[in-house]
Design a protein around this motif. Structure first.
Motif, PDB file in Angstrom:
ATOM      1  N   ARG A  98      -2.345  -7.735  -9.093  1.00 31.21           N
ATOM      2  CA  ARG A  98      -3.718  -7.280  -8.904  1.00 31.21           C
ATOM      3  C   ARG A  98      -3.702  -5.966  -8.128  1.00 31.21           C
ATOM      4  NH1 ARG A  98      -3.073 -12.311  -7.140  1.00 31.21           N
ATOM      5  NH2 ARG A  98      -3.707 -12.075  -4.969  1.00 31.21           N
ATOM      6  N   MET A  99      -4.439  -4.976  -8.628  1.00 31.61           N
ATOM      7  CA  MET A  99      -4.474  -3.666  -7.994  1.00 31.61           C
ATOM      8  C   MET A  99      -5.905  -3.284  -7.669  1.00 31.61           C
ATOM      9  SD  MET A  99      -3.299   0.031  -9.508  1.00 31.61           S
ATOM     10  CE  MET A  99      -4.862   0.877  -9.642  1.00 31.61           C
ATOM     11  N   VAL A 100      -6.128  -2.784  -6.444  1.00 30.48           N
ATOM     12  CA  VAL A 100      -7.452  -2.329  -6.008  1.00 30.48           C
ATOM     13  C   VAL A 100      -7.278  -0.956  -5.375  1.00 30.48           C
ATOM     14  CG1 VAL A 100      -9.531  -2.885  -4.702  1.00 30.48           C
ATOM     15  CG2 VAL A 100      -8.027  -4.737  -5.490  1.00 30.48           C
ATOM     16  N   ALA A 101      -7.868   0.071  -5.990  1.00 31.65           N
ATOM     17  CA  ALA A 101      -7.714   1.439  -5.505  1.00 31.65           C
ATOM     18  C   ALA A 101      -9.072   2.073  -5.252  1.00 31.65           C
ATOM     19  CB  ALA A 101      -6.939   2.274  -6.520  1.00 31.65           C
ATOM     20  N   VAL A 102      -9.226   2.719  -4.091  1.00 36.97           N
ATOM     21  CA  VAL A 102     -10.421   3.496  -3.775  1.00 36.97           C
ATOM     22  C   VAL A 102     -10.198   4.901  -4.315  1.00 36.97           C
ATOM     23  CG1 VAL A 102     -11.952   4.307  -1.945  1.00 36.97           C
ATOM     24  CG2 VAL A 102     -10.749   2.121  -1.687  1.00 36.97           C
ATOM     25  N   VAL A 103     -10.998   5.303  -5.302  1.00 38.38           N
ATOM     26  CA  VAL A 103     -10.747   6.561  -6.015  1.00 38.38           C
ATOM     27  C   VAL A 103     -11.996   7.446  -5.988  1.00 38.38           C
ATOM     28  CG1 VAL A 103      -9.085   5.431  -7.535  1.00 38.38           C
ATOM     29  CG2 VAL A 103     -11.473   5.625  -8.264  1.00 38.38           C
ATOM     30  N   SER A 155      -4.871   0.512  -2.090  1.00 42.55           N
ATOM     31  CA  SER A 155      -4.693   1.824  -1.477  1.00 42.55           C
ATOM     32  C   SER A 155      -5.975   2.640  -1.502  1.00 42.55           C
ATOM     33  CB  SER A 155      -3.591   2.617  -2.188  1.00 42.55           C
ATOM     34  OG  SER A 155      -3.206   3.736  -1.402  1.00 42.55           O
ATOM     35  N   HIS A 156      -6.152   3.438  -0.460  1.00 37.90           N
ATOM     36  CA  HIS A 156      -7.115   4.540  -0.416  1.00 37.90           C
ATOM     37  C   HIS A 156      -6.266   5.788  -0.221  1.00 37.90           C
ATOM     38  CE1 HIS A 156     -10.619   6.670   1.930  1.00 37.90           C
ATOM     39  NE2 HIS A 156     -10.343   7.247   0.778  1.00 37.90           N
ATOM     40  N   ASP A 196       0.862  -1.177   0.000  1.00 38.75           N
ATOM     41  CA  ASP A 196       0.000   0.000   0.000  1.00 38.75           C
ATOM     42  C   ASP A 196       0.900   1.229   0.000  1.00 38.75           C
ATOM     43  OD1 ASP A 196      -1.744   2.105   0.485  1.00 38.75           O
ATOM     44  OD2 ASP A 196      -2.976   0.986   1.898  1.00 38.75           O
ATOM     45  N   PRO A 197       0.915   2.007  -1.087  1.00 31.28           N
ATOM     46  CA  PRO A 197       1.841   3.140  -1.183  1.00 31.28           C
ATOM     47  C   PRO A 197       1.418   4.373  -0.393  1.00 31.28           C
ATOM     48  CG  PRO A 197       0.489   3.031  -3.141  1.00 31.28           C
ATOM     49  CD  PRO A 197       0.134   1.823  -2.313  1.00 31.28           C
ATOM     50  N   ALA A 198       0.193   4.388   0.119  1.00 34.15           N
ATOM     51  CA  ALA A 198      -0.278   5.507   0.945  1.00 34.15           C
ATOM     52  C   ALA A 198      -1.237   4.912   1.967  1.00 34.15           C
ATOM     53  CB  ALA A 198      -0.959   6.565   0.084  1.00 34.15           C
ATOM     54  N   CYS A 199      -0.693   4.219   2.945  1.00 29.23           N
ATOM     55  CA  CYS A 199      -1.493   3.318   3.786  1.00 29.23           C
ATOM     56  C   CYS A 199      -2.310   4.032   4.841  1.00 29.23           C
ATOM     57  CB  CYS A 199      -0.601   2.265   4.430  1.00 29.23           C
ATOM     58  SG  CYS A 199       0.520   2.909   5.697  1.00 29.23           S
ATOM     59  N   GLY A 200      -2.126   5.362   5.028  1.00 30.01           N
ATOM     60  CA  GLY A 200      -2.902   6.051   6.049  1.00 30.01           C
ATOM     61  C   GLY A 200      -2.691   5.423   7.407  1.00 30.01           C
TER      62      GLY A 200
END
Length: 484
Positions: free
Chosen positions: A310-315, A260-261, A181-185
């Motif tokens: 596999r990539m899953v992004a909240v956008v 990532s979110h 996660d590149p911006a894991c919060g």
């Protein structure tokens, strides 16, 4: 002794945070509160003999009864315990507590006036009540997330549990996968993803993350450890900085699952005339300097393993349809056959914003010119305390629709790359999934075809009526004779 309820623990955590915020910033208050809760939790584990989710080495003097003695050296003891805890667990906790100072005059602690610190100890140690330290830790993590969002207006720091569960169900991380996660919060997506792996296997799971906010980074480390995962690869870093790769290992093609979110519409992430990215993360185009959405997405795509990533992004929904530079980047991602699915989410799901969102899914193992799955989940939420949430059943239903890759009336559609191109490479779900009308659902092409058919029938009927009403060339009587 009575067991402390989660409600009581949450109330005490809220009281401690409120006291500290009279003297400290929100971030400093959160960090000091979390440090006290962690010490209480670890001291309790030594006293009661329960196993921690992830093994940590504890300082010899970290004993439960010391804070209750109310000695003058309590601030020094707290600082020393945190420093030794970091030294004993440098890989897991290095740097987490280093900027805290319980000797600050703002705590006003003395034998005569116990001040904020003494009152906080009273609330967190809860008169030696049994079994409260785990409830305190969970309440502290939850309260800290909400406080950070309320203070900063950054919804990504408190991703709803149901969204995190959906991301995990869509990414389907396995015990042998490398997850990033590149911006894991505050680490919620990572913690939820861990639920896909058996607890006994989590200590050997390959997990990496980056986070630039220091308080969120601290929360992420503690959240991951509480799930029985190693936090050593959760780095305090900004992946969009030009010098990121000089400080950290190259991530290109390394990860099986990237989730990532990330912060939406982050401004000023690069200079006006940014030099070319040396690792070519932005080969599909350089995103606008005042909106980093596609910068994060391209970094995530860059990190995917070529064989089966596999990539899953909240956008934000704007990612799906904005034109200009972002539209051209989206077109190139489609041309590279990476876009695998889009899921429209209900609005009012995030703290501090009512904006709707979507989930964008990429894969590196798609068949050539394979259809893209579009799922409309906007009507699948339930209302709870003024916000929308997805039930566990809804999460499984959405993930099941995506994995089956089959059309569902009013809910999902398979769309060819050519049709997406005809729509200007827009990934707006409403263009492809027709919502039900009065309990029925129709494919858009079927609706158009039926409309054309009815128009033709009406045209023929009007022509027949005109023909019957037209004057007969031999007059009405002749017409009647002919009919006779």
């Amino acid at each position: 002794m009575a067991k402390t309820s989660r409600k009581d623990a949450s109330a005490n955590i809220a009281d401690v945070l409120a006291m500290m915020r009279h003297s400290f910033s929100t971030s400093d208050s959160v960090r000091h509160m979390l440090a006290l809760v962690v010490l209480r939790w670890l001291a309790d584990s030594r006293r009661s003999g329960f196993d921690l989710p992830f093994p940590l080495d504890l300082p010899p003097d970290l004993l439960y009864h010391v804070p209750l003695m109310q000695a003058d050296d309590l601030p020094d003891w707290l600082d020393r315990m945190l420093r030794e805890l970091e030294l004993c667990n440098a890989d897991e906790l290095g740097g987490v507590f280093q900027h805290l100072n319980f000797r600050s005059p703002r705590f006003m602690f003395s034998q005569q006036d116990r001040g904020i610190l003494g009152k906080a100890i009273d609330l967190l140690w809860m008169k030696d009540r049994h079994g409260c330290s785990w409830a305190l830790l969970l309440a502290a993590l939850e309260t800290a997330r909400k406080a950070l969002v309320a203070n900063s207006g950054a919804p990504e720091l408190n991703t709803p549990d149901s969204i995190a569960a959906l991301v995990a169900a869509l990414g389907r991380p396995d015990s042998g996968d490398w997850v990033y996660d590149p911006a894991c919060g505050t680490g919620q997506l990572l913690a939820q993803a861990s639920q896909c792996v058996a607890r006994e296997e989590r200590r050997h799971w390959c997990l990496s993350a980056d986070e630039r906010n220091p308080t969120a980074w601290m929360l992420a480390k503690l959240s991951v450890l509480s799930q029985g995962l190693s936090s050593r690869n959760i780095r305090r870093a900004d992946v969009l900085r030009a010098d990121y790769f000089t400080e950290h290992d190259d991530v290109e093609g390394l990860y099986d699952v990237v989730i990532s979110h990330f912060p939406w519409s982050r401004k000023g992430w690069r200079h006006e005339d940014a030099p070319p990215d040396p690792h070519h993360r932005f080969r599909a185009g350089l995103p606008p300097k005042n909106n980093a959405d596609f910068a994060y997405l391209l970094h995530m795509a860059f990190a995917l393993r070529p064989a089966a990533g596999r990539m899953v992004a909240v956008v934000s929904t704007g990612v799906l349809s904005r034109t200009g530079t972002e539209g051209r980047i989206r077109m190139r991602l489609l041309a590279r056959n990476l876009v695998d699915g889009v899921i429209a989410l209900p609005d009012k799901m995030f703290q501090c914003t009512s904006a709707a969102a979507a989930i964008l899914l990429l894969r590196t193992d798609r068949a050539p010119r394979q259809d893209v799955v579009f799922v409309d989940a906007r009507g699948m939420a339930a209302s709870a305390k003024g916000a929308n949430v997805l039930s566990a059943e809804a999460v499984q239903e959405i993930a099941g629709i995506y994995s089956k890759r089959a059309p569902v009336d009013g809910r999902a559609a398979l769309v060819s790359p050519d049709r997406i191109a005809d729509n200007g490479h827009s990934l707006n779900v409403a263009l492809y999934v027709v919502q039900a009308v009065e309990g029925e659902s129709h494919d858009l092409h079927e609706v158009r075809a039926r409309r054309h058919e009815l128009r033709e029938q009406l045209k023929n009927l009007n022509a027949r009526i005109d023909e019957l009403l037209a004057p007969h060339p031999h007059g009405p009587a002749a017409a009647g004779l002919e009919q006779a």
